[in-house]
Enzyme design. Structure first.
Site: not given
Length: 303
Positions: A107, A268
């Site tokens: 990611s 995030s």
């Protein structure tokens, strides 16, 4: 976020134990049984050969003895393969349990420091030696420091490994307002850089060098996104140590815990939303990108 097969260490451990038991069983018991059977067969053959020789029949005993011995001493296939795999499995288990373990970044939460597709190496003993499987620390070496890039077990799901940057250590007071950090009352210094173009999504991000402790590193901010998505903040242990609002939060890091954030700050999921990382969850310190098949120039140390 870094996710791997959660029970791989357990599978590796079981494979090591099974192949090791078979190897030991063969070395100390089965091989001796085969030796005894081979000696008995050779003795029987020698007696038969002696009788034939006495009767005037010539026999090429050397060739036949070797074939008989080899046939009785040959390992069954399942023992042969176990004996071959055991040292390899044991070596891999020791290396990844106590020294270094590879991970792949899936990611963009740590962009620009780590990109999707980066293969990283994690130092497993940097923060102490831990027993595999149960992850219990048995030897103290060092504590995580602000600015370290650390792999840890996700507190909400211990089957997943996450990677973030250490922002706060036990006892720190961490504030985040207008996308700027303050640690123990001292504002962290930021140096503007050129905008960053995300390769995964054709979007430019504001880019800065964040001077946290002695580890300057790059971070990204996305224009138009709030400092904190208050609706995404979960209930977590020691949540009372934090004070949240739409444009700011402040947390005092509890003893034995760490506050983690991704370098891609507005993209995030980290301690702002799911809480602190206990020491027992620590896996190790990320030290190097050892390969990215789509971009070999990525190979190098991690800041």
């Amino acid at each position: 976020m870094q996710s791997i097969l959660s029970n791989f260490a357990l599978i590796l451990f079981i494979a090591m134990v099974v192949t090791g038991v078979i190897w030991c069983l063969d070395v100390f018991i089965l091989s001796k049984q085969r030796r005894r059977k081979a000696d008995a067969a050779l003795a029987e053959y020698d007696a038969r050969t002696s009788k034939l020789t006495a009767d005037g029949i010539k026999v090429d005993s050397n060739v036949n003895r070797a074939a008989i011995e080899q046939a009785h001493l040959r390992q069954p296939t399942w023992i042969e393969y176990s004996g071959s795999f055991f040292p390899v499995i044991a070596l891999v288990f020791v290396l990844r349990s106590f020294l270094w373990e590879p991970f792949k970044i899936p990611s963009s939460s740590m962009v620009p420091t780590l990109l999707v597709g980066d293969f990283i190496l994690v130092n497993k003993y940097a923060y102490g030696i831990r027993l595999p499987i149960i992850n219990k620390k048995v030897v103290e070496i060092a504590d995580p420091q602000r600015g370290d890039v650390m792999v840890f077990k996700y507190p909400k799901d211990m089957s997943q490994d996450y990677i973030k940057r250490v922002i706060g250590v036990p006892g720190d007071k961490i504030s985040y307002e207008n996308k700027r950090l303050t640690v123990n009352g001292k504002p962290v210094e930021y140096t503007p850089l050129d905008d960053y173009l995300d390769d995964q999504h054709p979007v430019y991000h504001k880019q800065f060098t964040e001077h946290l402790a002695s580890t300057p590193h790059r971070i990204l901010n996305t224009e138009g996104k709030r400092t904190l998505d208050l609706g995404a903040v979960e209930n977590f242990p020691n949540r009372e140590a934090c004070d949240f609002s739409y444009d700011k939060f402040t947390c005092i890091v509890p003893e034995g815990n760490y506050f983690m954030m991704g370098d891609n700050r507005d993209n995030s999921a980290d301690s702002r939303y799911w809480g602190f990382v206990p020491d027992k969850n620590i896996v190790g310190k990320a030290i190097v990108v050892w390969m990215n098949f789509g971009n070999p120039k990525r190979i190098g140390g991690i800041q």
